[in-house]
Design a protein around this motif. Structure first.
Motif, short mmCIF file in Angstrom:
data_model
loop_
_atom_site.label_atom_id
_atom_site.label_comp_id
_atom_site.label_asym_id
_atom_site.label_seq_id
_atom_site.Cartn_x
_atom_site.Cartn_y
_atom_site.Cartn_z
N TYR A 132 4.37 6.46 -3.27
CA TYR A 132 4.66 5.70 -2.05
C TYR A 132 5.46 6.52 -1.05
CZ TYR A 132 2.79 1.35 -3.82
OH TYR A 132 1.93 0.39 -4.26
N ARG A 133 5.03 6.47 0.20
CA ARG A 133 5.85 7.04 1.27
C ARG A 133 7.17 6.29 1.30
NH1 ARG A 133 7.00 5.26 6.07
NH2 ARG A 133 5.33 3.70 6.13
N THR A 134 8.25 7.01 1.18
CA THR A 134 9.56 6.38 1.06
C THR A 134 10.39 6.69 2.29
OG1 THR A 134 9.44 6.64 -1.35
CG2 THR A 134 11.60 6.16 -0.40
N ASP A 135 10.79 5.64 3.00
CA ASP A 135 11.57 5.82 4.22
C ASP A 135 13.02 6.18 3.91
OD1 ASP A 135 9.53 4.98 6.30
OD2 ASP A 135 9.53 3.25 4.95
N LEU A 136 13.53 5.62 2.82
CA LEU A 136 14.90 5.96 2.39
C LEU A 136 14.90 6.10 0.88
CD1 LEU A 136 17.90 6.43 2.88
CD2 LEU A 136 18.24 3.94 2.79
N PRO A 137 14.77 7.33 0.37
CA PRO A 137 14.87 7.54 -1.07
C PRO A 137 16.34 7.64 -1.50
CG PRO A 137 14.30 9.60 0.03
CD PRO A 137 14.43 8.56 1.10
N ILE A 138 16.66 6.96 -2.58
CA ILE A 138 18.02 7.01 -3.12
C ILE A 138 17.92 7.33 -4.60
CG2 ILE A 138 20.15 5.73 -3.57
CD1 ILE A 138 19.55 3.98 -1.17
N CYS A 139 18.40 8.51 -4.97
CA CYS A 139 18.37 8.92 -6.37
C CYS A 139 19.70 8.53 -7.01
CB CYS A 139 18.14 10.43 -6.48
SG CYS A 139 17.87 10.99 -8.17
N ALA A 140 19.64 7.53 -7.89
CA ALA A 140 20.86 7.03 -8.53
C ALA A 140 20.48 6.24 -9.77
CB ALA A 140 21.64 6.13 -7.57
N ASP A 141 21.41 6.16 -10.72
CA ASP A 141 21.18 5.28 -11.85
C ASP A 141 21.41 3.84 -11.41
OD1 ASP A 141 24.01 4.29 -13.01
OD2 ASP A 141 24.23 6.36 -12.30
N MET A 142 20.84 2.91 -12.15
CA MET A 142 20.84 1.51 -11.73
C MET A 142 22.26 0.94 -11.65
SD MET A 142 17.71 0.94 -11.14
CE MET A 142 17.81 2.65 -10.58
N ARG A 143 23.10 1.27 -12.61
CA ARG A 143 24.45 0.71 -12.61
C ARG A 143 25.25 1.18 -11.41
NH1 ARG A 143 28.33 1.72 -17.72
NH2 ARG A 143 28.41 3.82 -16.84
N SER A 144 25.18 2.48 -11.13
CA SER A 144 25.94 3.00 -9.99
C SER A 144 25.43 2.42 -8.67
CB SER A 144 25.85 4.53 -9.96
OG SER A 144 26.42 5.10 -11.12
N PHE A 145 24.10 2.29 -8.56
CA PHE A 145 23.57 1.73 -7.32
C PHE A 145 23.96 0.27 -7.17
CE2 PHE A 145 20.37 -0.82 -5.15
CZ PHE A 145 20.42 -0.24 -3.89
N ALA A 146 23.83 -0.51 -8.24
CA ALA A 146 24.16 -1.94 -8.15
C ALA A 146 25.61 -2.15 -7.72
CB ALA A 146 23.88 -2.62 -9.48
N THR B 69 0.83 -1.20 0.00
CA THR B 69 0.00 0.00 0.00
C THR B 69 0.87 1.25 0.00
OG1 THR B 69 -0.13 0.09 2.41
CG2 THR B 69 -1.80 -1.23 1.26
N PRO B 70 0.34 2.36 -0.47
CA PRO B 70 1.16 3.58 -0.53
C PRO B 70 1.78 4.00 0.80
CG PRO B 70 -0.76 3.84 -1.92
CD PRO B 70 -0.95 2.55 -1.18
N ASP B 71 1.14 3.66 1.92
CA ASP B 71 1.70 4.02 3.23
C ASP B 71 2.35 2.83 3.93
OD1 ASP B 71 1.11 6.88 3.48
OD2 ASP B 71 -0.98 6.23 3.40
N HIS B 72 2.17 1.61 3.39
CA HIS B 72 2.82 0.37 3.83
C HIS B 72 3.12 0.31 5.33
CE1 HIS B 72 6.65 2.66 3.55
NE2 HIS B 72 6.15 3.12 2.42
N PRO B 73 2.10 0.36 6.19
CA PRO B 73 2.36 0.31 7.64
C PRO B 73 3.07 -0.98 8.03
CG PRO B 73 0.02 -0.06 7.15
CD PRO B 73 0.66 0.41 5.88
N GLY B 74 4.04 -0.85 8.91
CA GLY B 74 4.79 -2.01 9.39
C GLY B 74 5.92 -2.42 8.48
N GLN B 75 6.10 -1.72 7.37
CA GLN B 75 7.18 -2.04 6.44
C GLN B 75 8.04 -0.80 6.20
OE1 GLN B 75 4.68 -3.47 3.11
NE2 GLN B 75 5.59 -5.49 3.40
N THR B 76 9.34 -1.02 6.08
CA THR B 76 10.26 0.05 5.71
C THR B 76 10.52 -0.05 4.21
OG1 THR B 76 11.32 0.03 7.87
CG2 THR B 76 12.56 0.99 6.05
N LEU B 77 10.36 1.07 3.51
CA LEU B 77 10.52 1.08 2.06
C LEU B 77 11.73 1.90 1.66
CD1 LEU B 77 9.46 0.47 -0.81
CD2 LEU B 77 8.09 2.55 -0.65
#
Length: 548
Positions: free
Chosen positions: A311-325, A289-297
């Motif tokens: 979605y409510r995001t507990d930890l947003p990370i702005c990065a391209d896929m290659r750099s993140f991987a 769910t967009p607020d996903h209670p009980g889960q960290t997103l």
């Protein structure tokens, strides 16, 4: 500086940006571009039979190359036909540029022949829609179009080209090649992610979206396998990672492995990498769910506007896929989880087809035959319909660019996408999977495939109806069939008329020899597979739906 007309300037700047192929249906509104292409050997011009096929091919090409697929169509009817591919490119996050030949500048706002306000029409379904009125600014617009289509969340750009502007002879300064931006994740965010993983008991990753290449998939698979992190694929994005990785848990969307939704709902940490978490992936925003209670997103995405958008995001990370991987694979001191191996074992059992009693043409064993007979890197290209579910469940995708399938749910996509794939990767096996209704929405592009020497196998699954809608009909109004029956042509005869090799089968045991004959041939090879609509999908029948 020499004078050039707008058509010449445009083609010169497409070459500067690395364009080596474009897809088009010709129109009198961009004759100057077609004339300039006569003298440009660097660009392969693919002439299609309908503008929807043009934009489907261009969007598929954009996924395969990571740079915008290029499409040209004419105004009015051409642009409206092409709009379906723009919508797919937007919802599927695929880089594409659609150029539309337009009316002369002096006739605008008079409802001239085939006039449409393309900026207004395409604004809701494109990243940027504009009109080029000054030929001297073509290099600027083209460079911006490439940058816009590729960066952040990839998507389509639409540029209208007034016919008289393309004939203007002006001086213009060409722009250099635009490259896709790379953005490494914030080191502090990666430290926070490591802490979240260390504190988790039931983590799950969901992967998808744009930007997955072999190196990205390899780095992500290495990191996930090392810690035993279950990895699920977003709807129709099963090729984001190799399905043989020891922690692959299957795909979300319609008809997932039954134990996977339970695993997602019970997860205490969700690591979403690249995916938008759309309606199909989340089962109508209920699985997560967009607020996903009980889960960290944790949400990783290359476009900051997607983070915290729905979605409510507990930890947003702005990065391209290659750099993140790569950054994820470099994390140390992470715990080991047993859930990845368990999830993979569940998916392996779910994706192993078993014969269904009393079914003359059983598609599950046919998919298994394909897995055994075709190379592991075969590219599976499908449109929309229940028929695709057998491949979503039973095929094992080898990694990036082994699946071309519209998350937007557009029928008619598979055949044009397969043609684009066959032209882009002539050394790979390409298979188009189409239902009967799906195929007839763009089956005319077989003529394009034959004309341009494409090598591909086409499977037409014919149950004599619009199967997905019939399934919903039987669920909501059992036994009251309306408007979903189809009277079809002889698909094998139709394919032969286009110049393809073709045959018709209606028994499971006939599939393997038919596939062998298709493999031994070249060019376009079509197998017309007659099935019973009673077997409405891979898990149920119409009789079972009516008995509920």
């Amino acid at each position: 500086m020499p004078l050039r007309n707008g058509g010449r300037i445009l083609v010169d700047n497409l070459v500067r940006q690395g364009c080596d192929r474009l897809f088009q249906v010709p129109g009198e509104s961009f004759l100057a571009v077609l004339d300039a292409l006569v003298d440009e050997p660097a660009i392969d011009v693919v002439t299609c039979r309908q503008e929807g096929g043009v934009t489907f091919m261009a969007s598929a090409d954009g996924k395969m190359t990571g740079r915008p697929g290029i499409a040209f169509v004419t105004r009015g009817p051409g642009a409206t036909n092409a709009s379906i591919g723009v919508h797919v490119a937007m919802q599927d996050s695929l880089p594409m540029i659609l150029f539309i030949g337009d009316i002369d500048r002096g006739t605008r706002h008079r409802e001239a022949f085939q006039e449409i306000d393309f900026e207004a029409m395409f604004a809701p379904v494109a990243k940027w829609a504009a009109r080029i009125d000054d030929a001297a600014r073509i290099p600027e617009y083209v460079a911006r179009a490439y940058a816009t289509a590729m960066n952040g969340r990839p998507g389509p750009v639409v540029l209208a080209l007034p016919e008289d502007m393309l004939l203007d002879e002006v001086e213009a300064e060409d722009r250099p090649r635009v490259e896709k931006l790379r953005q490494a994740p914030d080191p502090q965010a990666m430290d926070r992610l490591a802490d979240l993983i260390r504190g988790a008991e039931r983590p799950v990753a969901i992967v998808g979206g744009a930007g997955w290449c072999d190196g990205t998939a390899s780095a992500f698979a290495s990191a996930a396998a090392r810690i035993g992190l279950p990895v699920a694929a977003a709807f129709r994005q099963q090729d984001s990672v190799p399905n043989d990785m020891p922690v692959y848990a299957g795909n979300l969307g319609y008809g997932p492995c039954p134990l996977l939704p339970k695993r997602i709902k019970e997860a205490d940490l969700l690591i979403v990498v690249g995916a938008r978490m759309g309606e199909a992936t989340t089962d109508g925003y209920t699985l997560v769910t967009p607020d996903h209670p009980g889960q960290t997103l944790v949400h990783v995405h290359p476009d900051p506007t997607e983070l915290n958008r729905v979605y409510r995001t507990d930890l947003p990370i702005c990065a391209d896929m290659r750099s993140f991987a790569r950054a994820l694979d470099a994390l140390e001191g992470l715990p080991q989880f047993d859930s990845g191996a368990a999830a993979h074992a569940e998916w392996l059992g779910w994706s192993d087809p078993q014969p269904r009693d009393g079914v003359a043409m059983d598609l599950g064993p046919c998919v298994k035959t394909m897995r055994e007979a075709l190379p592991a890197d075969t590219m599976i290209c499908n449109g929309a319909g229940n028929f695709s579910g057998w491949w979503h469940r039973y095929w094992r995708y080898s990694g990036p660019c082994s699946q071309l399938a519209p998350t937007a749910g557009a029928m008619g996509y598979g055949t044009p996408a397969a043609i684009a794939a066959a032209l882009r990767y002539p050394g790979r096996t390409v298979a188009a999977i189409a239902g009967d209704g799906d195929f007839l929405m763009n089956g005319q592009e077989l003529a394009t495939a034959v004309q341009h020497g494409a090598n591909l196998i086409v499977l037409v699954v014919d149950n004599g109806g619009y199967g997905t809608i019939r399934m919903h009909q039987e669920r909501e109004f059992p036994g009251r069939v309306s408007a979903t029956r189809l009277s079809n042509p002889d698909f094998a005869a139709l394919a032969r008329a286009y110049g393809a090799t073709a045959e018709t089968i209606d028994r499971t045991e006939d599939f393997a020899p038919a596939l062998d004959r298709a493999k031994a041939a070249s060019g376009v090879r079509l197998i017309h597979i007659r099935t019973d609509i009673e077997v409405i999908n891979f898990s149920t029948t119409i009789a079972a739906l009516r008995a509920r």
